[in-house]
Design a protein around this motif. Structure first.
Motif, PDB file in Angstrom:
ATOM      1  N   UNK A  49       0.833  -1.201   0.000  1.00 28.36           N
ATOM      2  CA  UNK A  49       0.000   0.000   0.000  1.00 28.36           C
ATOM      3  C   UNK A  49       0.868   1.253   0.000  1.00 28.36           C
ATOM      4  N   UNK A  50       1.860   1.316   0.866  1.00 30.36           N
ATOM      5  CA  UNK A  50       2.701   2.508   0.945  1.00 30.36           C
ATOM      6  C   UNK A  50       3.585   2.637  -0.296  1.00 30.36           C
ATOM      7  N   UNK A  51       4.145   1.542  -0.774  1.00 34.96           N
ATOM      8  CA  UNK A  51       5.007   1.608  -1.948  1.00 34.96           C
ATOM      9  C   UNK A  51       4.240   2.040  -3.202  1.00 34.96           C
ATOM     10  N   UNK A  52       2.917   1.890  -3.176  1.00 33.33           N
ATOM     11  CA  UNK A  52       2.101   2.284  -4.333  1.00 33.33           C
ATOM     12  C   UNK A  52       1.680   3.748  -4.282  1.00 33.33           C
ATOM     13  N   UNK A  53       2.013   4.458  -3.203  1.00 34.84           N
ATOM     14  CA  UNK A  53       1.646   5.873  -3.112  1.00 34.84           C
ATOM     15  C   UNK A  53       2.240   6.662  -4.277  1.00 34.84           C
ATOM     16  N   UNK A  54       1.470   7.656  -4.743  1.00 31.28           N
ATOM     17  CA  UNK A  54       1.979   8.589  -5.747  1.00 31.28           C
ATOM     18  C   UNK A  54       2.158   9.939  -5.062  1.00 31.28           C
ATOM     19  N   UNK A  55       3.406  10.295  -4.802  1.00 25.56           N
ATOM     20  CA  UNK A  55       3.731  11.583  -4.195  1.00 25.56           C
ATOM     21  C   UNK A  55       4.330  12.453  -5.289  1.00 25.56           C
ATOM     22  N   UNK A  56       3.603  13.472  -5.694  1.00 32.52           N
ATOM     23  CA  UNK A  56       3.956  14.228  -6.884  1.00 32.52           C
ATOM     24  C   UNK A  56       5.109  15.194  -6.626  1.00 32.52           C
ATOM     25  N   UNK A  57       6.210  14.966  -7.356  1.00 31.32           N
ATOM     26  CA  UNK A  57       7.307  15.922  -7.394  1.00 31.32           C
ATOM     27  C   UNK A  57       7.387  16.510  -8.808  1.00 31.32           C
ATOM     28  N   UNK A  58       6.214  16.667  -9.409  1.00 35.97           N
ATOM     29  CA  UNK A  58       6.115  17.139 -10.781  1.00 35.97           C
ATOM     30  C   UNK A  58       6.580  18.588 -10.910  1.00 35.97           C
ATOM     31  N   UNK A  59       7.330  18.847 -11.977  1.00 38.61           N
ATOM     32  CA  UNK A  59       7.632  20.224 -12.352  1.00 38.61           C
ATOM     33  C   UNK A  59       7.616  20.292 -13.877  1.00 38.61           C
ATOM     34  N   UNK A  60       7.111  21.402 -14.439  1.00 42.45           N
ATOM     35  CA  UNK A  60       6.876  21.462 -15.887  1.00 42.45           C
ATOM     36  C   UNK A  60       8.097  21.184 -16.743  1.00 42.45           C
ATOM     37  N   UNK A  64       0.879  20.936 -16.777  1.00 40.25           N
ATOM     38  CA  UNK A  64       0.476  20.465 -15.448  1.00 40.25           C
ATOM     39  C   UNK A  64      -0.941  19.909 -15.499  1.00 40.25           C
ATOM     40  N   UNK A  65      -1.865  20.615 -16.128  1.00 41.44           N
ATOM     41  CA  UNK A  65      -3.249  20.148 -16.219  1.00 41.44           C
ATOM     42  C   UNK A  65      -3.314  18.823 -16.974  1.00 41.44           C
ATOM     43  N   UNK A  66      -2.535  18.720 -18.049  1.00 40.54           N
ATOM     44  CA  UNK A  66      -2.522  17.503 -18.851  1.00 40.54           C
ATOM     45  C   UNK A  66      -2.011  16.320 -18.027  1.00 40.54           C
ATOM     46  N   UNK A  67      -0.944  16.527 -17.259  1.00 38.49           N
ATOM     47  CA  UNK A  67      -0.394  15.442 -16.443  1.00 38.49           C
ATOM     48  C   UNK A  67      -1.367  15.021 -15.347  1.00 38.49           C
ATOM     49  N   UNK A  99      -1.927  24.199  -7.578  1.00 39.23           N
ATOM     50  CA  UNK A  99      -2.355  25.423  -8.250  1.00 39.23           C
ATOM     51  C   UNK A  99      -1.231  26.174  -8.931  1.00 39.23           C
ATOM     52  N   UNK A 100       0.016  25.901  -8.585  1.00 36.51           N
ATOM     53  CA  UNK A 100       1.142  26.664  -9.130  1.00 36.51           C
ATOM     54  C   UNK A 100       1.169  26.580 -10.655  1.00 36.51           C
ATOM     55  N   UNK A 101       1.142  27.735 -11.300  1.00 35.68           N
ATOM     56  CA  UNK A 101       1.212  27.793 -12.758  1.00 35.68           C
ATOM     57  C   UNK A 101      -0.120  27.676 -13.461  1.00 35.68           C
ATOM     58  N   UNK A 102      -1.220  27.523 -12.709  1.00 34.50           N
ATOM     59  CA  UNK A 102      -2.536  27.362 -13.339  1.00 34.50           C
ATOM     60  C   UNK A 102      -3.335  28.663 -13.280  1.00 34.50           C
TER      61      UNK A 102
END
Length: 411
Positions: free
Chosen positions: A198-209, A298-301, A321-324
């Motif tokens: 369960x924990x290994x399946x977490x998605x923690x977003x470190x997304x940057x454009x 960002x919206x697309x991802x 919200x950053x960049x939107x």
């Protein structure tokens, strides 16, 4: 769908002691309302929102490595930088109360991480507890209980403290979480293995454009990674295997972002590079991901993430919200909420934000307010617990506007 019902973080950066939702092992929190499928934490800059996000990341990193590596990962700077200022002699404590599915009994995981005589991070204690079958009240019993690396594990699906025939003594290294080692013995410890998974399946977003603008090599990938630099590969996979889903995503993006027409992938046969082509309704030639705005990427991802045919059980995103454009924020909040509460079993979504437009789409039970005490540590409170807030929300007042008007201010 597995879901976190409660969370407690102690002695982690500015989070001296905060608790959210229901925790079955805590006498004060055992009857509290569980966390909602979509949970948002709001607060001023410096209030500790990033620390909550990083506490999730720290626990997830501990599943992939030893504690020292996790303490230094992602710029954390080591154990001494993680402990709350002034409480260096106390361990970091993290408690997760979760339920594997709606019909399963909740499980509480408690871990305390301190230092050994050499100053290296070690596991001081680790415990997993669950109520007995058909037990609705009372404190749950241990099926893993370790102190300083030594203790007991109760093997099997339902064995608990008191079942002497299923009890097994263990002694493990304190440099790693015990559940990492014990989960490998799946037949003996299925609950431990499920919790680790369960924990290994977490998605923690470190997304940057800028990561999403990178041009990857062609080759399908099923899931968006944490940085978003494989977005083209995910689109390629969906085009081949889930054409209905990718068409729905493209149609949604076209409606939500003015000017965007069709989106497709293009493979350069010479370099094997994979490009995303965005057709703008006002231009003859399409644009690649390198030319698109931060907000569009960002919206697309996010749309790709939420439409994943095999969704992760838990999504955590810091300040989406950053960049939107501000008028897209309420739309994005509804997208997250629809995904989290959908009948098809989406993901539990945990958001940190300081944008009232995003909060306008949420209910008081879904929002937690993080503030600083006079000593610099954090306190947290559900928005529905503030005076008059639930009543005004019931009358149609948007929650973000109430926050902007200081109704969500403890002082």
């Amino acid at each position: 769908m597995a879901q976190i019902e409660g969370l407690r973080i102690q002695n982690y950066r500015t989070l001296n002691d905060i608790a959210m939702g229901c925790i079955a092992t805590d006498l004060k929190l055992r009857f509290a309302k569980p966390l909602t499928p979509l949970t948002a934490v709001i607060g001023k800059n410096g209030s500790g929102k990033s620390s909550i996000f990083d506490a999730f990341g720290f626990l997830a990193d501990c599943m992939d490595s030893d504690l020292e590596t996790a303490c230094n990962a992602k710029g954390r700077g080591g154990y001494d930088k993680l402990v709350t200022n002034g409480r260096e002699n106390d361990p970091i404590r993290i408690t997760i109360n979760y339920r594997e599915s709606h019909n399963d009994r909740p499980i509480t995981y408690e871990v305390a991480i301190g230092k050994d005589k050499h100053g290296l991070p070690i596991v001081k204690s680790e415990r997993l507890r669950q109520r007995e079958k058909n037990q609705r009240h009372g404190l749950p019993k241990s099926f893993l209980n370790l102190e300083n690396g030594k203790g007991m594990v109760w093997v099997g699906d339902d064995a608990l403290e008191g079942d002497e025939l299923q009890r097994k003594a263990v002694e493990l290294s304190q440099q790693k979480l015990a559940i990492v080692s014990l989960a490998e013995q799946f037949s003996e410890n299925p609950r431990i293995a499920e919790f680790k998974s369960f924990i290994k399946a977490w998605y923690l977003s470190y997304f940057y454009p800028d990561a999403a603008r990178q041009i990857p090599q062609a080759g399908i990938q099923k899931h968006l990674n944490l940085h978003g630099d494989n977005v083209g590969n995910v689109v390629q996979y969906l085009e081949r295997n889930h054409p209905v889903i990718i068409k729905r995503i493209f149609d949604d993006i076209s409606k939500k972002i003015p000017g965007i027409g069709t989106i497709k992938t293009y493979k350069d046969e010479i370099t094997n590079n994979l490009y995303l082509l965005f057709e703008d309704k006002g231009f003859a030639k399409p644009f690649t991901q390198q030319q698109m705005s931060d907000g569009t990427l960002k919206m697309f991802c996010y749309m790709l993430l939420l439409q994943d045919p095999e969704p992760t059980p838990f999504i955590c995103i810091e300040e989406p919200e950053n960049g939107l454009y501000h008028k897209l924020l309420e739309t994005l909040a509804f997208e997250f909420k629809s995904h989290a509460t959908g009948r098809k079993g989406g993901s539990q979504v945990f958001i940190t934000t300081h944008q009232p437009y995003f909060v306008d789409a949420l209910a008081p039970d879904e929002v937690w307010v993080l503030e600083k005490n006079d000593d610099g540590t954090a306190m947290i409170k559900r928005a529905s617990e503030y005076p008059y807030v639930q009543e005004m929300a019931d009358e149609g007042q948007p929650l973000g506007a109430l926050w902007y008007s200081d109704y969500l201010d403890a002082r």
